[in-house]
Design a protein around this motif. Structure first.
Motif, PDB file in Angstrom:
ATOM      1  N   SER A  69      34.841 -29.794   2.968  1.00 12.97           N
ATOM      2  CA  SER A  69      33.746 -29.291   3.798  1.00 12.97           C
ATOM      3  C   SER A  69      32.891 -30.442   4.323  1.00 12.97           C
ATOM      4  O   SER A  69      32.351 -30.368   5.430  1.00 12.97           O
ATOM      5  CB  SER A  69      32.887 -28.305   2.996  1.00 12.97           C
ATOM      6  N   GLY A  70      32.790 -31.519   3.539  1.00  6.81           N
ATOM      7  CA  GLY A  70      32.070 -32.696   4.008  1.00  6.81           C
ATOM      8  C   GLY A  70      32.772 -33.342   5.183  1.00  6.81           C
ATOM      9  O   GLY A  70      32.128 -33.818   6.133  1.00  6.81           O
ATOM     10  N   LEU A  71      34.095 -33.363   5.138  1.00  2.00           N
ATOM     11  CA  LEU A  71      34.873 -33.890   6.256  1.00  2.00           C
ATOM     12  C   LEU A  71      34.667 -33.019   7.493  1.00  2.00           C
ATOM     13  O   LEU A  71      34.495 -33.529   8.604  1.00  2.00           O
ATOM     14  CB  LEU A  71      36.364 -33.930   5.890  1.00  2.00           C
ATOM     15  N   GLN A  72      34.669 -31.693   7.313  1.00  2.00           N
ATOM     16  CA  GLN A  72      34.447 -30.781   8.432  1.00  2.00           C
ATOM     17  C   GLN A  72      33.084 -31.027   9.071  1.00  2.00           C
ATOM     18  O   GLN A  72      32.956 -31.080  10.299  1.00  2.00           O
ATOM     19  CB  GLN A  72      34.541 -29.336   7.950  1.00  2.00           C
ATOM     20  N   ARG A  73      32.077 -31.172   8.229  1.00  2.00           N
ATOM     21  CA  ARG A  73      30.727 -31.389   8.754  1.00  2.00           C
ATOM     22  C   ARG A  73      30.636 -32.710   9.516  1.00  2.00           C
ATOM     23  O   ARG A  73      30.028 -32.779  10.590  1.00  2.00           O
ATOM     24  CB  ARG A  73      29.721 -31.372   7.610  1.00  2.00           C
ATOM     25  N   ALA A  74      31.245 -33.751   8.958  1.00  2.00           N
ATOM     26  CA  ALA A  74      31.224 -35.055   9.623  1.00  2.00           C
ATOM     27  C   ALA A  74      31.982 -35.001  10.944  1.00  2.00           C
ATOM     28  O   ALA A  74      31.558 -35.597  11.939  1.00  2.00           O
ATOM     29  CB  ALA A  74      31.833 -36.120   8.711  1.00  2.00           C
ATOM     30  N   LEU A  75      33.104 -34.266  10.966  1.00  2.30           N
ATOM     31  CA  LEU A  75      33.872 -34.133  12.201  1.00  2.30           C
ATOM     32  C   LEU A  75      33.065 -33.362  13.236  1.00  2.30           C
ATOM     33  O   LEU A  75      33.071 -33.714  14.424  1.00  2.30           O
ATOM     34  CB  LEU A  75      35.201 -33.417  11.919  1.00  2.30           C
ATOM     35  N   ALA A  76      32.360 -32.316  12.812  1.00  2.13           N
ATOM     36  CA  ALA A  76      31.525 -31.549  13.732  1.00  2.13           C
ATOM     37  C   ALA A  76      30.429 -32.424  14.330  1.00  2.13           C
ATOM     38  O   ALA A  76      30.149 -32.353  15.537  1.00  2.13           O
ATOM     39  CB  ALA A  76      30.916 -30.348  13.014  1.00  2.13           C
ATOM     40  N   ALA A  77      29.801 -33.240  13.489  1.00  4.84           N
ATOM     41  CA  ALA A  77      28.748 -34.137  13.981  1.00  4.84           C
ATOM     42  C   ALA A  77      29.318 -35.143  14.972  1.00  4.84           C
ATOM     43  O   ALA A  77      28.722 -35.412  16.024  1.00  4.84           O
ATOM     44  CB  ALA A  77      28.098 -34.859  12.804  1.00  4.84           C
ATOM     45  N   TYR A  78      30.472 -35.697  14.645  1.00  4.53           N
ATOM     46  CA  TYR A  78      31.123 -36.688  15.500  1.00  4.53           C
ATOM     47  C   TYR A  78      31.480 -36.086  16.852  1.00  4.53           C
ATOM     48  O   TYR A  78      31.179 -36.663  17.908  1.00  4.53           O
ATOM     49  CB  TYR A  78      32.372 -37.195  14.785  1.00  4.53           C
ATOM     50  N   MET A  79      32.083 -34.892  16.826  1.00  7.93           N
ATOM     51  CA  MET A  79      32.471 -34.240  18.071  1.00  7.93           C
ATOM     52  C   MET A  79      31.244 -33.775  18.849  1.00  7.93           C
ATOM     53  O   MET A  79      31.211 -33.853  20.078  1.00  7.93           O
ATOM     54  CB  MET A  79      33.406 -33.069  17.773  1.00  7.93           C
ATOM     55  N   GLY A  80      30.224 -33.291  18.133  1.00  7.06           N
ATOM     56  CA  GLY A  80      29.012 -32.841  18.800  1.00  7.06           C
ATOM     57  C   GLY A  80      28.342 -33.959  19.571  1.00  7.06           C
ATOM     58  O   GLY A  80      27.898 -33.775  20.714  1.00  7.06           O
ATOM     59  N   ILE A 108      32.425 -28.773  30.456  1.00 11.26           N
ATOM     60  CA  ILE A 108      31.894 -28.054  29.296  1.00 11.26           C
ATOM     61  C   ILE A 108      32.977 -27.193  28.665  1.00 11.26           C
ATOM     62  O   ILE A 108      33.157 -27.190  27.438  1.00 11.26           O
ATOM     63  CB  ILE A 108      30.691 -27.186  29.714  1.00 11.26           C
ATOM     64  N   PHE A 109      33.707 -26.451  29.489  1.00 16.67           N
ATOM     65  CA  PHE A 109      34.748 -25.571  28.962  1.00 16.67           C
ATOM     66  C   PHE A 109      35.871 -26.379  28.320  1.00 16.67           C
ATOM     67  O   PHE A 109      36.443 -25.956  27.305  1.00 16.67           O
ATOM     68  CB  PHE A 109      35.300 -24.684  30.083  1.00 16.67           C
ATOM     69  N   ASP A 110      36.201 -27.534  28.890  1.00 14.93           N
ATOM     70  CA  ASP A 110      37.256 -28.374  28.317  1.00 14.93           C
ATOM     71  C   ASP A 110      36.879 -28.855  26.920  1.00 14.93           C
ATOM     72  O   ASP A 110      37.754 -28.986  26.043  1.00 14.93           O
ATOM     73  CB  ASP A 110      37.524 -29.593  29.205  1.00 14.93           C
ATOM     74  N   GLN A 111      35.612 -29.147  26.685  1.00 11.42           N
ATOM     75  CA  GLN A 111      35.188 -29.630  25.376  1.00 11.42           C
ATOM     76  C   GLN A 111      35.446 -28.587  24.295  1.00 11.42           C
ATOM     77  O   GLN A 111      35.811 -28.911  23.168  1.00 11.42           O
ATOM     78  CB  GLN A 111      33.701 -30.001  25.388  1.00 11.42           C
ATOM     79  N   PHE A 112      35.268 -27.327  24.628  1.00  7.97           N
ATOM     80  CA  PHE A 112      35.472 -26.267  23.643  1.00  7.97           C
ATOM     81  C   PHE A 112      36.925 -25.822  23.570  1.00  7.97           C
ATOM     82  O   PHE A 112      37.365 -25.312  22.536  1.00  7.97           O
ATOM     83  CB  PHE A 112      34.575 -25.069  23.975  1.00  7.97           C
ATOM     84  N   ASP A 113      37.679 -26.017  24.639  1.00  4.80           N
ATOM     85  CA  ASP A 113      39.071 -25.578  24.664  1.00  4.80           C
ATOM     86  C   ASP A 113      40.005 -26.742  24.350  1.00  4.80           C
ATOM     87  O   ASP A 113      40.464 -26.900  23.213  1.00  4.80           O
ATOM     88  CB  ASP A 113      39.375 -24.975  26.029  1.00  4.80           C
ATOM     89  N   ARG A 114      40.278 -27.584  25.307  1.00  6.48           N
ATOM     90  CA  ARG A 114      41.265 -28.654  25.140  1.00  6.48           C
ATOM     91  C   ARG A 114      40.841 -29.720  24.138  1.00  6.48           C
ATOM     92  O   ARG A 114      41.685 -30.354  23.498  1.00  6.48           O
ATOM     93  CB  ARG A 114      41.535 -29.311  26.498  1.00  6.48           C
ATOM     94  N   GLU A 115      39.532 -29.926  23.998  1.00  8.18           N
ATOM     95  CA  GLU A 115      39.057 -30.956  23.070  1.00  8.18           C
ATOM     96  C   GLU A 115      38.806 -30.421  21.665  1.00  8.18           C
ATOM     97  O   GLU A 115      38.400 -31.168  20.777  1.00  8.18           O
ATOM     98  CB  GLU A 115      37.793 -31.613  23.620  1.00  8.18           C
ATOM     99  N   GLY A 116      39.000 -29.115  21.452  1.00  7.69           N
ATOM    100  CA  GLY A 116      39.043 -28.581  20.099  1.00  7.69           C
ATOM    101  C   GLY A 116      37.754 -28.093  19.472  1.00  7.69           C
ATOM    102  O   GLY A 116      37.768 -27.622  18.328  1.00  7.69           O
ATOM    103  N   ALA A 117      36.613 -28.170  20.168  1.00  3.60           N
ATOM    104  CA  ALA A 117      35.353 -27.761  19.551  1.00  3.60           C
ATOM    105  C   ALA A 117      35.347 -26.268  19.220  1.00  3.60           C
ATOM    106  O   ALA A 117      34.794 -25.857  18.195  1.00  3.60           O
ATOM    107  CB  ALA A 117      34.175 -28.098  20.465  1.00  3.60           C
ATOM    108  N   GLY A 118      35.965 -25.453  20.057  1.00  4.33           N
ATOM    109  CA  GLY A 118      36.025 -24.023  19.792  1.00  4.33           C
ATOM    110  C   GLY A 118      36.852 -23.709  18.562  1.00  4.33           C
ATOM    111  O   GLY A 118      36.456 -22.891  17.721  1.00  4.33           O
ATOM    112  N   ASP A 134      25.928 -27.002  11.871  1.00  3.40           N
ATOM    113  CA  ASP A 134      24.560 -27.451  12.134  1.00  3.40           C
ATOM    114  C   ASP A 134      24.500 -28.735  12.962  1.00  3.40           C
ATOM    115  O   ASP A 134      23.651 -28.845  13.865  1.00  3.40           O
ATOM    116  CB  ASP A 134      23.801 -27.646  10.824  1.00  3.40           C
ATOM    117  N   PRO A 135      25.366 -29.731  12.693  1.00  3.49           N
ATOM    118  CA  PRO A 135      25.290 -30.958  13.503  1.00  3.49           C
ATOM    119  C   PRO A 135      25.557 -30.719  14.989  1.00  3.49           C
ATOM    120  O   PRO A 135      24.944 -31.373  15.832  1.00  3.49           O
ATOM    121  CB  PRO A 135      26.385 -31.854  12.893  1.00  3.49           C
ATOM    122  N   ILE A 136      26.470 -29.787  15.311  1.00  5.65           N
ATOM    123  CA  ILE A 136      26.731 -29.484  16.714  1.00  5.65           C
ATOM    124  C   ILE A 136      25.512 -28.825  17.342  1.00  5.65           C
ATOM    125  O   ILE A 136      25.090 -29.163  18.454  1.00  5.65           O
ATOM    126  CB  ILE A 136      27.978 -28.582  16.856  1.00  5.65           C
TER     127      ILE A 136
END
Length: 212
Positions: A69-80, A108-118, A134-136
């Motif tokens: 979960s720490g890795l997930q949070r760090a990845l979310a912050a990095y991508m955000g 904007i849509f590409d960030q959530f689709d092709r770039e994986g944020a969604g 939360d970081p995003i």
């Protein structure tokens, strides 16, 4: 598309130095995690898989992130941070007439689709790790305050941002089947977002014109 195995070989062929600074090692892990997310989906982003990608041990990844979960949070912050940096630059270009509202909507849509944020967001919610988002959220909040003409008081921009993020996230998760069911082209969501951004830009420019 390269297979997961070929990606590992390609990454190791490039060579990851045996000795990296803690920050460099952390960044390499986040880049590998992002690559796994895009290549094989969020379920592929595990500490073991990321460690294998960069030639490190599972214990080394635990040292940096503490847990999955720490890795997930760090990845979310990095991508955000990356997403918001790109969007901030694009908003400036749109205001200057260099980028069109449709192009900003696509970004904007590409960030959530092709770039994986969604995919990352849905995975966290389904795994019960919604706090990792939360970081995003914080990055988006900071972005809005930075680009708003009136800072945090610019309610209209907050509302537009909420609308764009929800549209882009929904499109990434359900846009394909829903647009097909409604008899609309796949890019319909992007087109609607582009029109809304264009209307918002026209309103902003009208407010900036000196009254006669």
């Amino acid at each position: 598309m390269a297979t997961g195995a070929s990606k590992i070989i390609e990454f190791k062929d490039v060579g990851v130095p045996r000795r990296l600074s803690p920050e460099a090692s952390r960044m390499a892990a986040l880049e590998a995690a992002r690559g796994l997310l895009l290549e094989a989906g969020p379920q592929a982003v595990t500490l073991k898989a990321v460690a294998g990608q960069i030639g490190r041990t599972h214990a080394n990844l635990l040292h940096h992130f503490g847990s999955a979960s720490g890795l997930q949070r760090a990845l979310a912050a990095y991508m955000g941070e990356n997403i918001c940096s790109k969007v901030a630059e694009a908003v400036t270009q749109m205001r200057g007439g260099v980028m069109t509202p449709d192009e900003l909507a696509d970004l904007i849509f590409d960030q959530f689709d092709r770039e994986g944020a969604g995919a990352l967001a849905s995975w966290m919610l389904l795994s019960g790790n919604e706090d990792a988002l939360d970081p995003i959220v914080e990055a988006i909040h900071k972005l809005v305050d930075e680009i708003a003409e009136d800072g945090h008081a610019d309610t209209s921009l907050h509302e537009l941002t909420l609308e764009m993020v929800l549209m882009a996230l929904g499109d990434a998760l359900l846009g394909g089947p829903l647009s097909t069911a409604l008899g609309l082209p796949r890019e319909a969501g992007r087109q609607i977002a582009g029109r809304k951004l264009a209307a918002a830009l026209d309103e902003m420019q009208a407010q900036l014109k000196p009254s006669t």
